[in-house]
Design a protein around this motif. Structure first.
Motif, PDB file in Angstrom:
ATOM      1  N   ASP A 241      -3.452  -2.387  10.223  1.00 60.74           N
ATOM      2  CA  ASP A 241      -3.671  -3.222   9.259  1.00 60.74           C
ATOM      3  C   ASP A 241      -3.845  -2.721   7.887  1.00 60.74           C
ATOM      4  N   SER A 242      -3.504  -3.226   6.713  1.00 60.22           N
ATOM      5  CA  SER A 242      -3.645  -2.721   5.249  1.00 60.22           C
ATOM      6  C   SER A 242      -4.894  -3.325   4.815  1.00 60.22           C
ATOM      7  N   LYS A 243      -5.559  -4.030   5.360  1.00 60.91           N
ATOM      8  CA  LYS A 243      -7.102  -4.284   4.990  1.00 60.91           C
ATOM      9  C   LYS A 243      -8.157  -3.524   5.460  1.00 60.91           C
ATOM     10  N   PRO A 244      -8.849  -2.705   4.749  1.00 62.34           N
ATOM     11  CA  PRO A 244      -9.893  -1.721   5.421  1.00 62.34           C
ATOM     12  C   PRO A 244     -10.900  -2.388   6.293  1.00 62.34           C
TER      13      PRO A 244
ATOM     14  N   VAL B 182       0.969  -1.296   0.111  1.00 59.03           N
ATOM     15  CA  VAL B 182      -0.049   0.071  -0.033  1.00 59.03           C
ATOM     16  C   VAL B 182       1.137   1.378  -0.066  1.00 59.03           C
TER      17      VAL B 182
ATOM     18  N   LEU C  37      -4.709   4.210   7.597  1.00 61.70           N
ATOM     19  CA  LEU C  37      -4.883   3.478   6.366  1.00 61.70           C
ATOM     20  C   LEU C  37      -6.195   4.414   5.790  1.00 61.70           C
ATOM     21  N   THR C  38      -6.113   4.697   4.563  1.00 66.54           N
ATOM     22  CA  THR C  38      -7.462   5.750   4.286  1.00 66.54           C
ATOM     23  C   THR C  38      -7.855   5.172   2.933  1.00 66.54           C
TER      24      THR C  38
ATOM     25  N   ILE D 227      -6.709   3.090  -2.080  1.00 68.82           N
ATOM     26  CA  ILE D 227      -6.419   2.771  -0.677  1.00 68.82           C
ATOM     27  C   ILE D 227      -4.895   3.023  -0.443  1.00 68.82           C
ATOM     28  N   GLU D 228      -4.640   4.436   0.317  1.00 69.76           N
ATOM     29  CA  GLU D 228      -3.275   4.645   0.590  1.00 69.76           C
ATOM     30  C   GLU D 228      -3.237   5.051   2.085  1.00 69.76           C
ATOM     31  N   TYR D 229      -2.065   5.062   2.854  1.00 69.35           N
ATOM     32  CA  TYR D 229      -1.700   5.210   4.047  1.00 69.35           C
ATOM     33  C   TYR D 229      -1.304   6.615   4.059  1.00 69.35           C
TER      34      TYR D 229
ATOM     35  N   ASP E 100     -10.353   7.692   7.116  1.00 67.80           N
ATOM     36  CA  ASP E 100      -9.947   6.481   7.775  1.00 67.80           C
ATOM     37  C   ASP E 100     -10.542   5.373   7.602  1.00 67.80           C
TER      38      ASP E 100
ATOM     39  N   HIS F 124     -10.629   2.420   8.733  1.00 63.30           N
ATOM     40  CA  HIS F 124     -10.979   1.687  10.042  1.00 63.30           C
ATOM     41  C   HIS F 124     -11.775   2.313  10.793  1.00 63.30           C
TER      42      HIS F 124
END
Length: 593
Positions: free
Chosen positions: A147-150, A115, A188-189, A176-178, A208, A210
């Motif tokens: 975590d990289s999964k939303p 990501v 994570l957004t 999806i980007e940090y 965000d 999450h």
């Protein structure tokens, strides 16, 4: 008239909304990393951009692949960034790059678990001897990373963004980007574009993935024969002229009225200019756009509307052609529908709404990433009777268009890299400075005034004329310490560049043919080369000192440093000497200067 000048200075919102930094921080302390976005009466967001480090290397240094035969730009860039920052190549992703006359430019993003980071980026420049000449980085070492999964859906994120930003998702693909945060953590957004054309807003929203909170925004808005005001003139009282075939076919090979299909209106490969978003000026006889503007009549009369649209079309195309000659090409992320296979993304000519009904006393330019059209809105100005049309004051049109150039060329075509208070202010300064460049006609460098026609005031819309006289204009680098509004900061940078221009012309003369003759060695051509060359060299969200360093390096790349002392002395004369930092003036120049 003091109110009028203040009003115009604040509300000529060419790329950015007015900005005020909140206590308890000193005004200048966050210029390089923050920007407060006033979204509505009930919502303001303080955005954060990791501070960029920046180094230039003169004649250049080796990189890990220097001894290979013809390593690719991508491989060389990733190898150098990994070595320089001491990180694994899996955390680096090559985003874009291109080769120009004086250097090769590359842009990368930081990655984690596949990501990308939105605001942790780096840029590397190589000379044509395959040596690294500049490096800028805002890569981060996160204190924590989610975590990289939303956890929430993109649909939910869009709904949140639409509600908060009072606009509509424009269907540009979400990502999806940090996002690196000020406290050292990372979010994570979901990244989505929200636009409200009626209100003139265009945001890139970071929600965000999450928590579902809106955590940041990018603001994309920076507030044949033709009878026109030639680009060398500033205001219409200097006289309209009929110009024939002004297009530069090196920059616009199919002319100004063809993007694959020929037109007989004010549309073409580089721009479509219209009243509002509907009515272009249509030529009744081939490509003859000769409308006589009547200054005594309302700007909304038919002839006056056609004159304004025609003048705007001419100026935007002229800026395209001049900047193309000097390096703002397809590969460098310019605005064209057809890029003729020369690199970059197609389908993004500038769209212009003249006499836009959404406001008055204003103008703005929106710069999304390469591949999406830049959008210019020109408003009427109501401080006179009849009202006056900003599309007929060339310096305002050129100023707007220049926002597209600087936003695209800084950071590799993302439209994200002039977002801090100081960088946004510099965007205003570059725009004033290029408007001034287009209007010089000889080797004299008189004081320059912006926006005098639209408010009917010879003092214009800035606090001071741009001048080599410290009595006429006392602004120096240190002035920024007491400023927190982008146009005010822009005046400091534009005045420094005015002095740089004067020094180069004094040293090397003036060439009236410079707009179409970039090979000229005259001072005005040298200035514009360094102006354009420095943009892709500098880091994301530059400061005045890092932008100055990019100018010095650009001179090494193109001219072998021949103008180094001229540049250093000009910068230092306004406080931007070798040791200038933290908005404290310095007049030091290198030994020998």
């Amino acid at each position: 008239m003091i109110f009028n000048k203040f009003f115009a200075s604040v509300f000529l919102a060419v790329v950015y909304a007015s900005t005020t930094l909140a206590a308890p921080w000193p005004v200048s302390s966050k210029h390089a990393t923050h920007r407060t976005r006033h979204i509505s009466r009930d919502l303001q967001i303080e955005t954060f951009h990791p501070e960029s480090t920046y180094e230039t290397f003169g004649a250049g240094i080796d990189h890990p692949l220097s001894k290979r035969d013809n390593p690719s730009l991508e491989d060389s860039t990733v190898a150098f960034v990994g070595s320089k920052l001491g990180i694994d190549h899996s955390k680096i992703n090559f985003k874009a790059g291109y080769s120009a006359e004086s250097a090769k430019y590359a842009y990368v993003k930081q990655f984690h678990d596949g990501v990308p980071f939105a605001n942790a980026v780096a840029n590397v420049a190589f000379n044509h001897d395959n040596k690294v000449v500049a490096f800028g980085s805002s890569f981060v070492t996160p204190s924590s990373i989610p975590d990289s999964k939303p956890s929430i859906s993109v649909e939910s994120a869009i709904s949140t963004a639409e509600k908060a930003l009072s606009g509509t998702y424009n269907q540009f693909p979400a990502t999806i980007e940090y996002l690196a945060k000020e406290d050292g953590s990372v979010a994570l957004t979901h990244v989505v574009q929200i636009r409200n054309e009626g209100a003139g807003t265009w945001y890139e929203a970071f929600v965000d993935a999450h928590s579902g909170d809106l955590v940041s925004v990018t603001d994309f808005v920076a507030k044949a024969s033709y009878r026109v005001l030639p680009i060398q003139k500033e205001i219409l009282t200097q006289g309209f002229e009929v110009v024939t075939d002004p297009q530069d076919t090196t920059a616009s090979p199919n002319g100004w009225h063809n993007d694959g299909t020929a037109s007989t209106d004010t549309s073409g490969n580089n721009v479509i200019s219209s009243i509002g978003s509907t009515t272009t000026s249509e030529s009744a006889s081939g490509l003859v756009f000769e409308y006589t503007q009547n200054p005594s009549a309302a700007p909304t009369t038919s002839a006056n509307k056609n004159a304004a649209v025609t003048n705007n079309f001419y100026i935007v195309n002229s800026v395209h052609d001049i900047t193309y000659r000097y390096g703002f090409t397809e590969a460098a992320f310019n605005f064209q529908n057809d890029n003729f296979g020369n690199g970059g993304a197609d389908g993004d000519r500038v769209t212009v709404s003249v006499q836009d009904s959404a406001g008055t006393d204003n103008a703005d330019f929106s710069t999304p990433a390469d591949g999406q059209s830049g959008h210019m809105r020109m408003f009427l100005w109501d401080e006179t009777s009849p009202e006056r049309d900003g599309a007929l004051e060339n310096d305002i049109v050129v100023h707007e268009n220049t926002h597209g150039v600087t936003n695209r060329m800084t950071g590799g075509g993302t439209g994200r890299c002039l977002q801090t208070t100081e960088a946004g202010g510099m965007g205003e300064g570059w725009s004033d400075a290029f408007a001034e460049w287009t209007e010089h006609s000889d080797n004299t460098v008189p004081d320059y005034v912006m926006g005098q026609y639209v408010i009917n005031d010879p003092a214009g819309i800035r606090t001071h004329p741009y001048s080599t006289s410290k009595t006429t204009n006392p602004l120096t680098y240190a002035s920024i310490a007491t400023l927190n509004e982008v146009h005010d900061i822009g005046e400091v940078w534009a005045n420094i560049l005015h002095n740089v221009y004067a020094a180069l012309v004094a040293a090397s003369g003036f060439d009236a043919d410079a707009p179409t003759t970039p090979s000229s060695t005259a001072g005005n051509a040298v200035y514009l080369h360094l102006f354009i060359d420095a943009l892709p060299l500098q880091p994301c969200n530059p400061t005045l000192p890092t932008a100055r360093d990019a100018w010095i390096q650009a001179d090494v790349n193109r001219y072998g440093g021949a103008n180094s002392c001229t540049l250093w002395n000009a910068f230092a004369s306004r406080g931007l000497g070798q040791n200038a930092k933290n908005h404290v003036d310095d007049s030091t120049v290198p030994d020998g200067c």
